[in-house]
Design an enzyme around this catalytic site. Structure first.
Site, PDB file in Angstrom:
ATOM      1  N   CYS A 113       0.829  -1.347   0.060  1.00  0.00           N
ATOM      2  CA  CYS A 113       0.107  -0.013  -0.119  1.00  0.00           C
ATOM      3  C   CYS A 113       0.813   1.302  -0.029  1.00  0.00           C
ATOM      4  O   CYS A 113       0.328   2.360  -0.161  1.00  0.00           O
ATOM      5  CB  CYS A 113      -1.052  -0.071   1.276  1.00  0.00           C
ATOM      6  SG  CYS A 113      -2.199  -1.601   1.386  1.00  0.00           S
ATOM      7  N   HIS A 246      -2.957   7.226   2.532  1.00  0.00           N
ATOM      8  CA  HIS A 246      -3.313   5.718   2.004  1.00  0.00           C
ATOM      9  C   HIS A 246      -4.878   5.404   2.784  1.00  0.00           C
ATOM     10  O   HIS A 246      -5.099   5.646   3.683  1.00  0.00           O
ATOM     11  CB  HIS A 246      -2.310   4.637   2.549  1.00  0.00           C
ATOM     12  CG  HIS A 246      -3.195   3.271   1.951  1.00  0.00           C
ATOM     13  ND1 HIS A 246      -3.600   3.015   0.936  1.00  0.00           N
ATOM     14  CD2 HIS A 246      -3.186   2.049   2.945  1.00  0.00           C
ATOM     15  CE1 HIS A 246      -4.025   1.502   1.143  1.00  0.00           C
ATOM     16  NE2 HIS A 246      -3.639   1.277   2.271  1.00  0.00           N
ATOM     17  N   ASN A 276     -10.500  -0.283   0.499  1.00  0.00           N
ATOM     18  CA  ASN A 276      -8.674  -0.087   0.304  1.00  0.00           C
ATOM     19  C   ASN A 276      -8.329  -0.694  -0.761  1.00  0.00           C
ATOM     20  O   ASN A 276      -8.159  -1.865  -1.072  1.00  0.00           O
ATOM     21  CB  ASN A 276      -8.319  -0.874   1.570  1.00  0.00           C
ATOM     22  CG  ASN A 276      -6.723  -0.703   1.703  1.00  0.00           C
ATOM     23  OD1 ASN A 276      -5.981  -0.492   0.554  1.00  0.00           O
ATOM     24  ND2 ASN A 276      -6.296  -1.212   2.790  1.00  0.00           N
TER      25      ASN A 276
HETATM   26  O1  UT7 Z   1      -3.366  -1.445   3.989  1.00  0.00           O
HETATM   27  C1  UT7 Z   1      -3.586  -1.627   5.563  1.00  0.00           C
HETATM   28  C2  UT7 Z   1      -4.877  -2.692   5.618  1.00  0.00           C
HETATM   29  N1  UT7 Z   1      -5.232  -2.841   6.910  1.00  0.00           N
HETATM   30  C3  UT7 Z   1      -6.180  -2.448   7.653  1.00  0.00           C
HETATM   31  O2  UT7 Z   1      -6.795  -1.075   7.032  1.00  0.00           O
HETATM   32  C4  UT7 Z   1      -6.580  -2.711   8.982  1.00  0.00           C
HETATM   33  C5  UT7 Z   1      -6.510  -1.968   9.838  1.00  0.00           C
HETATM   34  N2  UT7 Z   1      -7.440  -2.541  10.937  1.00  0.00           N
HETATM   35  C6  UT7 Z   1      -8.588  -2.361  11.221  1.00  0.00           C
HETATM   36  O3  UT7 Z   1      -8.989  -1.506  10.573  1.00  0.00           O
HETATM   37  C7  UT7 Z   1      -9.361  -2.952  12.057  1.00  0.00           C
HETATM   38  O4  UT7 Z   1      -8.718  -3.876  12.775  1.00  0.00           O
HETATM   39  C8  UT7 Z   1     -10.537  -4.194  11.415  1.00  0.00           C
HETATM   40  C9  UT7 Z   1     -11.547  -3.010  10.712  1.00  0.00           C
HETATM   41  C10 UT7 Z   1      -9.827  -4.868  10.541  1.00  0.00           C
HETATM   42  C11 UT7 Z   1     -11.149  -4.788  12.629  1.00  0.00           C
HETATM   43  O5  UT7 Z   1     -11.501  -4.261  13.569  1.00  0.00           O
HETATM   44  P1  UT7 Z   1     -11.427  -4.482  14.965  1.00  0.00           P
HETATM   45  O6  UT7 Z   1     -12.229  -3.501  15.934  1.00  0.00           O
HETATM   46  O7  UT7 Z   1      -9.937  -4.803  15.191  1.00  0.00           O
HETATM   47  O8  UT7 Z   1     -12.244  -6.081  15.155  1.00  0.00           O
HETATM   48  P2  UT7 Z   1     -11.643  -7.467  15.659  1.00  0.00           P
HETATM   49  O9  UT7 Z   1     -10.995  -8.014  14.537  1.00  0.00           O
HETATM   50  O10 UT7 Z   1     -11.184  -7.183  16.870  1.00  0.00           O
HETATM   51  O11 UT7 Z   1     -13.053  -8.139  15.683  1.00  0.00           O
HETATM   52  C12 UT7 Z   1     -14.104  -7.956  16.563  1.00  0.00           C
HETATM   53  C13 UT7 Z   1     -15.376  -8.793  16.130  1.00  0.00           C
HETATM   54  C14 UT7 Z   1     -14.987 -10.253  16.032  1.00  0.00           C
HETATM   55  O12 UT7 Z   1     -16.050 -10.790  16.695  1.00  0.00           O
HETATM   56  P3  UT7 Z   1     -15.910 -11.404  18.087  1.00  0.00           P
HETATM   57  O13 UT7 Z   1     -14.540 -12.480  18.245  1.00  0.00           O
HETATM   58  O14 UT7 Z   1     -15.703 -10.374  19.136  1.00  0.00           O
HETATM   59  O15 UT7 Z   1     -17.234 -12.234  18.513  1.00  0.00           O
HETATM   60  C15 UT7 Z   1     -14.994 -10.636  14.744  1.00  0.00           C
HETATM   61  O16 UT7 Z   1     -15.229 -11.919  14.398  1.00  0.00           O
HETATM   62  O17 UT7 Z   1     -15.972  -8.357  14.825  1.00  0.00           O
HETATM   63  C16 UT7 Z   1     -16.134  -9.579  14.069  1.00  0.00           C
HETATM   64  N3  UT7 Z   1     -15.729  -9.199  12.709  1.00  0.00           N
HETATM   65  C17 UT7 Z   1     -16.804  -9.210  11.882  1.00  0.00           C
HETATM   66  N4  UT7 Z   1     -18.369  -8.942  12.071  1.00  0.00           N
HETATM   67  C18 UT7 Z   1     -19.043  -8.680  11.022  1.00  0.00           C
HETATM   68  C19 UT7 Z   1     -14.680  -9.292  11.875  1.00  0.00           C
HETATM   69  N5  UT7 Z   1     -14.903  -9.023  10.608  1.00  0.00           N
HETATM   70  C20 UT7 Z   1     -16.344  -8.867  10.697  1.00  0.00           C
HETATM   71  C21 UT7 Z   1     -17.265  -8.618   9.487  1.00  0.00           C
HETATM   72  N6  UT7 Z   1     -18.470  -8.497   9.820  1.00  0.00           N
HETATM   73  N7  UT7 Z   1     -16.707  -8.099   8.203  1.00  0.00           N
END
Ligand code: UT7
Length: 319
Positions: A113, A246, A276
């Site tokens: 990226c 980005h 993204n």
């Molecule tokens: O170019 C760089 C690219 N990378 C990025 O931009 C990523 C940067 N990181 C982020 O933006 C965030 O970490 C995410 C948006 C990817 C994730 O958000 P988070 O607040 O860190 O969520 P998490 O991974 O801790 O997941 C929280 C919950 C989980 O459920 P449980 O275990 O709490 O029951 C996940 O299974 O959200 C669940 N989850 C979803 N639910 C609905 C994860 N993905 C999804 C989804 N829809 N798409």
């Protein structure tokens, strides 16, 4: 002698795919979850058979028209991509062939990226050295091909697209400062850890990410490299007219703006409609903001990338 951006173009394939469309396709997600965590509402996905050089070709044609140039006028073609058409030849060579350019220097840059800011910085250095006069710098990605569509934590975040700029040698100020960094110690938090060996995929061919680690890393280095680039150009960050980080996630954009003490109305945001698009995200956002006339001649614009590697960097230019 400066390297000056004289033309910008971009291309998004197909129709916009909404969060609800993804849920309808069987991904266990919701519009509420995706928009509240990422700010993303739509992304574009390439058709089967549409490659990074195809998307890059459309963006490049538009950038060349904006610059008033023919493809044969450029003597340097750099494509930033992590989703190349082939292992080799480079996507830059394939794009060159589609454009009908013969003889220009052409190569790819792999910095995920951060690829576009890496490629633009390289073009700046080629041009200021006097070895090249007119460069085409492209970010083009078909990330949909390297997503694990059964992993809802990653597949909802990305989209496909391309952006391109023409950069020309000029006595008028253009690119004022650049900064590039990497720290491979963090390679494990965002990677596609597969390869081809004896005709077989070995390892894992899909994107894997520790989202929270990426989030924290991205916010810190985007703010730091932005300040570094401003300092190198001798201007306070408060003098910036626009910042184009980005486009990964609106929460990352907001946190970066807060750290740099910049109001969000100076930050160009397209992640809500593009998702993204990795190396394409910055030139896609730049093209939109130039075409809708938010970015005006003479204004100072900071581009900032961060991505797998980890890599990060920035380019500050006067438009
Ligand atoms: O170019 C760089 C690219 N990378 C990025 O931009 C990523 C940067 N990181 C982020 O933006 C965030 O970490 C995410 C948006 C990817 C994730 O958000 P988070 O607040 O860190 O969520 P998490 O991974 O801790 O997941 C929280 C919950 C989980 O459920 P449980 O275990 O709490 O029951 C996940 O299974 O959200 C669940 N989850 C979803 N639910 C609905 C994860 N993905 C999804 C989804 N829809 N798409």
């Amino acid at each position: 002698m400066f390297a000056r951006i004289t033309g910008i173009g971009s291309f998004l394939p197909g129709q916009a795919v909404s969060n609800d469309d993804l849920a309808r396709r069987g991904i266990e997600t919701s519009d509420e979850w995706i928009t509240s965590r990422t700010g993303i509402s739509f992304r574009h996905l390439a058709e089967d058979g549409q490659t990074a050089s195809d998307l890059g070709l459309e963006a490049s044609r538009r950038a060349l028209v904006a610059a008033g140039l023919e493809a044969s006028d450029v003597d340097l073609i750099i494509v930033a991509t992590s989703t190349p058409d082939f292992i080799f030849p480079s996507t830059a060579c394939l794009l060159q062939s589609k454009l009908g350019n013969h003889g220009a220097t052409a190569f790819d840059v792999q910095a995920v990226c951060s690829g576009f800011v890496y490629a633009l910085t390289i073009a700046d250095k080629f041009i200021r050295s006097g070895s090249h006069k007119r460069a085409l710098v492209v970010g083009s990605e078909v990330f949909s091909r390297i997503l694990d569509w059964s992993d809802r934590a990653t597949c909802v975040l990305f989209g496909d697209g391309a952006g391109a700029v023409v950069v020309e040698a000029s006595e008028r100020p253009g690119i004022l400062s650049t900064a590039l960094h990497a720290d491979g110690a963090h390679h494990g938090i965002l990677s596609v850890p597969g390869s081809i060996c004896r005709g077989q995929v070995t390892g894992d061919p899909f994107l894997r990410m520790d989202g929270q680690a990426v989030f924290k890393f991205a916010v810190r280095v985007l703010a730091e490299v932005g300040e570094e680039c401003c300092k190198a150009a001798g201007i306070p960050s408060s003098d910036l007219d626009w910042v184009i980080p980005h486009q990964a996630n609106t929460r990352i954009l907001e946190a970066t703006a807060r750290r740099m003490k910049l109001p969000m109305d100076k930050v160009i945001v397209t992640v809500d409609r593009h998702g993204n698009t990795s190396a394409a995200s910055i030139p896609l956002a730049l093209d939109e903001a130039v075409r809708d006339q938010r970015i005006q001649a003479g204004q100072k614009v900071l581009l900032e990338g961060v991505g797998g590697g980890f890599t990060w960097g920035a380019v500050l230019f006067e438009f």
